[in-house]
Design a protein around this motif. Structure first.
Motif, PDB file in Angstrom:
ATOM      1  N   SER A 124      20.271  -7.384  33.931  1.00  0.00           N
ATOM      2  CA  SER A 124      18.791  -7.665  33.823  1.00  0.00           C
ATOM      3  C   SER A 124      18.339  -8.893  33.568  1.00  0.00           C
ATOM      4  O   SER A 124      17.180  -9.413  34.056  1.00  0.00           O
ATOM      5  N   VAL A 125      19.197  -9.796  33.242  1.00  0.00           N
ATOM      6  CA  VAL A 125      18.718 -11.264  33.133  1.00  0.00           C
ATOM      7  C   VAL A 125      18.609 -11.902  34.650  1.00  0.00           C
ATOM      8  O   VAL A 125      17.530 -12.312  34.986  1.00  0.00           O
ATOM      9  N   ASP A 126      19.556 -11.298  35.524  1.00  0.00           N
ATOM     10  CA  ASP A 126      19.323 -11.876  36.927  1.00  0.00           C
ATOM     11  C   ASP A 126      18.196 -11.105  37.627  1.00  0.00           C
ATOM     12  O   ASP A 126      17.117 -11.931  38.293  1.00  0.00           O
ATOM     13  N   GLN A 127      17.806 -10.127  37.118  1.00  0.00           N
ATOM     14  CA  GLN A 127      16.797  -9.174  37.764  1.00  0.00           C
ATOM     15  C   GLN A 127      15.459  -9.918  37.363  1.00  0.00           C
ATOM     16  O   GLN A 127      14.498  -9.974  38.080  1.00  0.00           O
ATOM     17  N   LEU A 128      15.388 -10.197  35.971  1.00  0.00           N
ATOM     18  CA  LEU A 128      14.084 -10.757  35.509  1.00  0.00           C
ATOM     19  C   LEU A 128      13.907 -12.222  36.187  1.00  0.00           C
ATOM     20  O   LEU A 128      12.915 -12.756  36.587  1.00  0.00           O
ATOM     21  N   GLN A 129      14.894 -13.133  36.433  1.00  0.00           N
ATOM     22  CA  GLN A 129      14.938 -14.282  37.230  1.00  0.00           C
ATOM     23  C   GLN A 129      14.458 -14.306  38.271  1.00  0.00           C
ATOM     24  O   GLN A 129      13.481 -15.176  38.889  1.00  0.00           O
ATOM     25  N   LYS A 130      15.052 -13.273  39.241  1.00  0.00           N
ATOM     26  CA  LYS A 130      14.400 -13.121  40.454  1.00  0.00           C
ATOM     27  C   LYS A 130      12.885 -12.687  40.609  1.00  0.00           C
ATOM     28  O   LYS A 130      12.219 -13.316  41.233  1.00  0.00           O
ATOM     29  N   GLU A 131      12.525 -11.970  39.518  1.00  0.00           N
ATOM     30  CA  GLU A 131      11.153 -11.453  39.413  1.00  0.00           C
ATOM     31  C   GLU A 131      10.159 -12.737  39.079  1.00  0.00           C
ATOM     32  O   GLU A 131       9.235 -12.866  39.745  1.00  0.00           O
ATOM     33  N   GLN A 132      10.533 -13.578  38.033  1.00  0.00           N
ATOM     34  CA  GLN A 132       9.975 -14.654  37.886  1.00  0.00           C
ATOM     35  C   GLN A 132       9.731 -15.687  38.927  1.00  0.00           C
ATOM     36  O   GLN A 132       8.835 -16.222  39.077  1.00  0.00           O
ATOM     37  N   ASP A 133      10.891 -15.909  39.532  1.00  0.00           N
ATOM     38  CA  ASP A 133      11.012 -16.771  40.668  1.00  0.00           C
ATOM     39  C   ASP A 133      10.006 -16.373  41.846  1.00  0.00           C
ATOM     40  O   ASP A 133       9.169 -16.988  42.418  1.00  0.00           O
ATOM     41  N   LYS A 134       9.769 -15.036  42.159  1.00  0.00           N
ATOM     42  CA  LYS A 134       9.027 -14.407  42.921  1.00  0.00           C
ATOM     43  C   LYS A 134       7.528 -14.591  42.857  1.00  0.00           C
ATOM     44  O   LYS A 134       6.611 -15.022  43.330  1.00  0.00           O
TER      45      LYS A 134
END
Length: 313
Positions: free
Chosen positions: A94-104
């Motif tokens: 979930s941390v990686d998923q959140l990071q990807k969404e934030q980067d996007k």
């Protein structure tokens, strides 16, 4: 608390999950081995004279769904994290998923903020789109302390009056304050001033500097003792902006007004903290937000009343 982050808890959770799935399978096996309990296919129990419970097997569709559920759970636990600290074969988190969404989201926002990067503060303040974004940033991050209109309250500076401590109130200073935060401190000065009576006299002298109601005799006695305060506030009481020392002659007080409030400040001192926001906002967001804050004090003449309790940043 160290017991709750040890590997033993991870193994316990993983074992409990696997045992739960295995028990589901055992339950299916037991249910599938139906035994006839009576010649009429009932459990042998009778209620109200003629009401009997049938011993029918579980419906095949129900059994099928149960099996599919257990199989799905096993596949899910193999692919995704679920067995304690195991990451799963897909290495998803979930941390990686959140990071990807934030980067996007940052990439999308960067295109919006790019048009504001080279504009001076006056142009930003006149740009409806920039001010709309700045206002939303202000409401989400600043209004909780400074109020939705930026006029603050007791202990929280008024950002709409153009009176700033520690800087000139320009775009760069406001942006730095938002990013890095600010801490203002007045040390307890009672020991330097003298006796409690001396502190009271100094309080009346401070009130006299702004023409506020005061005891004239006490003020005259407190003038000599004000020297302990002059190092920061200046001999005339008009403060030193570079040191963040407030102007005591303007009738507008951030932490309360009157003799009792001044005595409490001299005796106990005060520390006021604005937290930094660099970790919450991008540099582009901070610049637009700073321009919005700047605009609050550049919308024409402001009026202030003597009972306003906040003025400074």
């Amino acid at each position: 608390m160290s017991d709750f982050v040890s590997s033993g808890w991870s193994l316990f959770v993983a074992g409990l999950t696997i045992v739960g799935l295995l028990l589901c399978l055992v339950l299916l096996i037991i249910a599938s081995r139906r035994q006839v309990m009576a010649e009429d296919n009932t459990t042998g129990h009778v209620w109200d004279g003629d009401l009997r419970e049938l011993n029918n097997p579980l419906p095949r569709w129900w059994m099928g769904l149960f099996v599919i559920t257990v199989v799905f759970a096993g596949l899910y636990l193999a692919l995704y994290p679920g067995l304690g600290s195991a990451t799963g074969t897909l290495k998803w988190s979930s941390v990686d998923q959140l990071q990807k969404e934030q980067d996007k989201a940052r990439e999308a926002l960067a295109k919006v903020y790019a048009q504001f990067n080279d504009q001076p503060v006056e142009a930003l303040a006149a740009n409806p789109q920039a001010m709309g974004i700045g206002e939303r940033l202000f409401v989400n991050n600043c209004a909780g302390c400074h109020g939705s209109d930026g006029r603050g309250s007791k202990g929280f500076p008024n950002l709409a009056d153009g009176d700033w401590l520690g800087g000139d109130g320009g775009l760069d200073y406001i942006a730095k304050t938002i990013a890095e935060g600010r801490q203002g401190m007045m040390p307890p000065m009672a020991a330097a001033v003298g006796t409690p009576e001396d502190v009271k006299n100094v309080a009346n002298y401070v009130l006299s500097l702004s023409g506020s109601a005061h005891n004239n005799i006490a003020a005259q006695l407190g003038k000599a003792k004000f020297g302990a305060c002059a190092a920061c506030h200046g001999a005339d009481g008009k403060g030193l902006q570079a040191m963040g020392a407030p102007n005591l002659t303007d009738k507008v007080w951030l932490h309360g007004w009157g003799e009792d409030a001044i005595i409490a400040m001299v005796n106990g001192g005060k520390t006021n903290v604005m937290p930094p926001h660099a970790s919450r906002l991008t540099a582009e967001q901070i610049r637009v937000l700073a321009a919005y804050v700047w605009s609050l004090s550049h919308k024409g003449p402001k009026t202030a009343s003597a009972d306003l309790v906040t003025t400074r940043q």
